[in-house]
Write an enzyme that holds these catalytic residues in place. Structure first.
Site, PDB file in Angstrom:
ATOM      1  N   TYR A 143       0.818  -1.206   0.000  1.00  0.00           N
ATOM      2  CA  TYR A 143       0.000   0.000   0.000  1.00  0.00           C
ATOM      3  C   TYR A 143       0.856   1.262   0.000  1.00  0.00           C
ATOM      4  O   TYR A 143       0.438   2.304  -0.487  1.00  0.00           O
ATOM      5  CB  TYR A 143      -0.888   0.042   1.258  1.00  0.00           C
ATOM      6  CG  TYR A 143      -2.218  -0.643   1.144  1.00  0.00           C
ATOM      7  CD1 TYR A 143      -2.301  -1.991   0.856  1.00  0.00           C
ATOM      8  CD2 TYR A 143      -3.401   0.067   1.360  1.00  0.00           C
ATOM      9  CE1 TYR A 143      -3.521  -2.629   0.785  1.00  0.00           C
ATOM     10  CE2 TYR A 143      -4.628  -0.560   1.293  1.00  0.00           C
ATOM     11  CZ  TYR A 143      -4.688  -1.905   0.996  1.00  0.00           C
ATOM     12  OH  TYR A 143      -5.905  -2.533   0.941  1.00  0.00           O
ATOM     13  N   LYS A 189       2.829 -15.575   2.094  1.00  0.00           N
ATOM     14  CA  LYS A 189       3.084 -16.273   0.828  1.00  0.00           C
ATOM     15  C   LYS A 189       4.583 -16.566   0.787  1.00  0.00           C
ATOM     16  O   LYS A 189       5.305 -16.125  -0.117  1.00  0.00           O
ATOM     17  CB  LYS A 189       2.603 -15.379  -0.344  1.00  0.00           C
ATOM     18  CG  LYS A 189       2.532 -16.070  -1.693  1.00  0.00           C
ATOM     19  CD  LYS A 189       1.392 -17.072  -1.813  1.00  0.00           C
ATOM     20  CE  LYS A 189       1.518 -17.844  -3.129  1.00  0.00           C
ATOM     21  NZ  LYS A 189       0.532 -18.936  -3.239  1.00  0.00           N
ATOM     22  N   ASP A 221      -3.302 -18.302   0.036  1.00  0.00           N
ATOM     23  CA  ASP A 221      -4.315 -18.944  -0.815  1.00  0.00           C
ATOM     24  C   ASP A 221      -5.036 -20.041  -0.024  1.00  0.00           C
ATOM     25  O   ASP A 221      -6.260 -20.160  -0.068  1.00  0.00           O
ATOM     26  CB  ASP A 221      -3.690 -19.493  -2.115  1.00  0.00           C
ATOM     27  CG  ASP A 221      -2.398 -20.270  -1.894  1.00  0.00           C
ATOM     28  OD1 ASP A 221      -1.858 -20.270  -0.765  1.00  0.00           O
ATOM     29  OD2 ASP A 221      -1.905 -20.880  -2.868  1.00  0.00           O
ATOM     30  N   ASP A 245      -6.494  -7.027   4.084  1.00  0.00           N
ATOM     31  CA  ASP A 245      -7.624  -6.329   3.465  1.00  0.00           C
ATOM     32  C   ASP A 245      -8.568  -7.355   2.836  1.00  0.00           C
ATOM     33  O   ASP A 245      -9.777  -7.344   3.049  1.00  0.00           O
ATOM     34  CB  ASP A 245      -7.093  -5.362   2.395  1.00  0.00           C
ATOM     35  CG  ASP A 245      -8.220  -4.637   1.681  1.00  0.00           C
ATOM     36  OD1 ASP A 245      -9.156  -4.181   2.370  1.00  0.00           O
ATOM     37  OD2 ASP A 245      -8.175  -4.547   0.439  1.00  0.00           O
ATOM     38  N   ASP A 249     -12.474  -8.960   4.453  1.00  0.00           N
ATOM     39  CA  ASP A 249     -13.769  -8.926   3.742  1.00  0.00           C
ATOM     40  C   ASP A 249     -14.361 -10.333   3.664  1.00  0.00           C
ATOM     41  O   ASP A 249     -15.558 -10.527   3.845  1.00  0.00           O
ATOM     42  CB  ASP A 249     -13.599  -8.386   2.306  1.00  0.00           C
ATOM     43  CG  ASP A 249     -13.851  -6.882   2.213  1.00  0.00           C
ATOM     44  OD1 ASP A 249     -13.570  -6.181   3.202  1.00  0.00           O
ATOM     45  OD2 ASP A 249     -14.336  -6.413   1.157  1.00  0.00           O
TER      46      ASP A 249
HETATM   47  C1  IPM Z   1     -10.428  -1.175   4.181  1.00  0.00           C
HETATM   48  C2  IPM Z   1     -10.630  -0.530   2.840  1.00  0.00           C
HETATM   49  C3  IPM Z   1      -9.437   0.386   2.556  1.00  0.00           C
HETATM   50  C4  IPM Z   1      -8.193  -0.480   2.519  1.00  0.00           C
HETATM   51  C5  IPM Z   1      -9.567   1.230   1.293  1.00  0.00           C
HETATM   52  C6  IPM Z   1     -10.816   2.084   1.317  1.00  0.00           C
HETATM   53  C7  IPM Z   1      -8.356   2.078   1.052  1.00  0.00           C
HETATM   54  O1  IPM Z   1     -10.825  -1.484   1.853  1.00  0.00           O
HETATM   55  O2  IPM Z   1     -10.337  -0.446   5.182  1.00  0.00           O
HETATM   56  O3  IPM Z   1     -10.380  -2.401   4.229  1.00  0.00           O
HETATM   57  O4  IPM Z   1      -7.887  -1.091   1.484  1.00  0.00           O
HETATM   58  O5  IPM Z   1      -7.519  -0.548   3.539  1.00  0.00           O
HETATM   59 MG    MG Z   2     -10.989  -3.456   2.604  1.00  0.00          MG
END
Ligand code: IPM
Ligand code: MG
Length: 357
Positions: A143, A189, A221, A245, A249
């Site tokens: 990042y 990884k 993975d 990240d 999710d």
């Molecule tokens: C998160 C989001 C952020 C990230 C984005 C909005 C930059 O997806 O907080 O998970 O990738 O960290």
């Molecule tokens: Mg995110």
């Protein structure tokens, strides 16, 4: 004299203002019950800040955040700002805020609410006793790594980690594990990436100081697969920025709705608390967003930045009570709803349950 805390509030874009308003409602009920005062200062970030100041993180916002006790944040981004250059996009405001506050440790708990087991796409028997947390490194890796460049016919990013960066996040993961089931799984990884090899070395060193904690290693993975195959096996998942990240999710869907899970970004001068979901521009302004993730983020704020543990517990209990009584926002309406509520009604109900404990 009652304690007074200064909270920087950044509503952001999309559903940000709707969900943050509900978290403030609940925080207010909590401060009355537990006898402290919360003083809110509001700042712009993301698209809202671009529209006013021409940049996603105005210095006023960063300075305001730096001089507060904690930051409560909603969400940012939206189609209106999608075509701006990367550095001017809403997201870069959030990344600069994290970096500016030194918030290198992102805690993303994945928990199952019993009433919402059916909301998950996974079978109920797979979900029994699932309770893990992703500890994501937040201010390093690909990042932020230099060099980075987009050219016409090629582009590159750099994934870079120093031993220092890995050590400090590993300590957070082990400390977290000591308060839980005493297991850390480093997700990496290492069969491909040098950065991952360094992560393994450093994590093994840090582990020496935590003899009670069981450590294992998993390729990312495989981890992506294991989270849906058998999520119960995890306690603390420690991982770098990009993997964290993605996996957080995925973890949120195991729990049924991305509208439920909170996060804390800590380790630096001031902590940032935000739902893990985005700004959902498609439903903004309709009063149907689920405010629970933001309300639970406010609970994390009380716990980690203000050390108001009892107050944090009250919020978590109030959320459980609202769900147990069958109150549901639209995203989870199909699962045990006795009453479908708007964003604002859900906030009001949770605030009411604070007073009833
Ligand atoms: C998160 C989001 C952020 C990230 C984005 C909005 C930059 O997806 O907080 O998970 O990738 O960290
Ligand atoms: Mg995110």
């Amino acid at each position: 004299m009652a304690k007074i805390y200064n909270i920087a509030v950044i509503k952001g874009d999309g559903i940000g203002s709707e969900i943050v308003d509900e978290a403030l409602k609940v925080l207010d009920a909590t401060s009355v019950k537990h006898g402290f005062e919360l003083n809110y200062n509001f700042y712009l970030m993301g698209g809202a800040a671009i529209d006013v100041f021409g940049e996603p993180l105005p210095s006023e916002t960063l300075n305001g955040a730096l001089s507060s006790d904690a930051v409560l944040f909603g969400a940012i981004g939206g189609p209106k700002w999608d075509n701006l250059p990367r550095d001017k996009r809403p997201e870069s405001g959030l990344l600069k805020l994290r970096k500016g506050l030194g918030a290198y440790a992102n805690l993303r708990p994945a928990m199952i609410f019993d009433e919402l087991v059916d909301a998950s796409t996974l079978k109920p028997q797979v979900l029994q006793d699932v309770d893990f947390i992703v500890v994501r490194e937040l201010t390093g890796g690909i990042y932020f790594g230099q060099p980075r460049e987009k050219r016409d016919d090629s582009a590159f990013n750099t994934m870079v980690y120093s031993k220092f960066e890995i050590e400090r996040i590993a300590k957070v993961a082990f400390d977290t594990a000591m308060l839980r089931k005493k297991q850390v799984c480093l997700v990496d990884k290492a069969n491909v990436l040098e950065t991952s090899q360094l992560w393994r070395e450093v994590v093994n060193e840090v582990a020496q100081n935590y003899p009670e904690v069981k450590v294992d290693f998993m390729y990312v993975d495989n981890a992506a697969m294991q989270i849906v195959r058998n999520p119960r096996q995890f306690d603390v998942i420690l991982t770098e920025n990009l993997f964290g990240d993605i996996l957080s999710d995925e973890a949120s869907m195991v729990c049924g709705s991305i509208g439920l899970l909170p996060s804390a970004s800590i380790g630096g001068k001031v902590g940032i608390y935000e739902p893990i979901h985005g700004s959902a521009p498609d439903i903004a302004g309709q009063g149907i967003a689920n405010p629970i993730a933001t309300i639970l983020s406010a609970a994390m704020l009380l716990r980690y930045s203000l050390c108001e543990k009892e107050a944090a517990n009250s919020i978590e209990n109030a959320v459980k009570m609202a769900l147990a009584e069958g109150y549901r926002t639209k995203d989870i309406a199909d699962f045990g709803a006795k009453e479908i509520c708007t964003t604002s009604e859900m906030g009001g109900i949770i605030a009411k349950f604070i007073g009833k404990q």
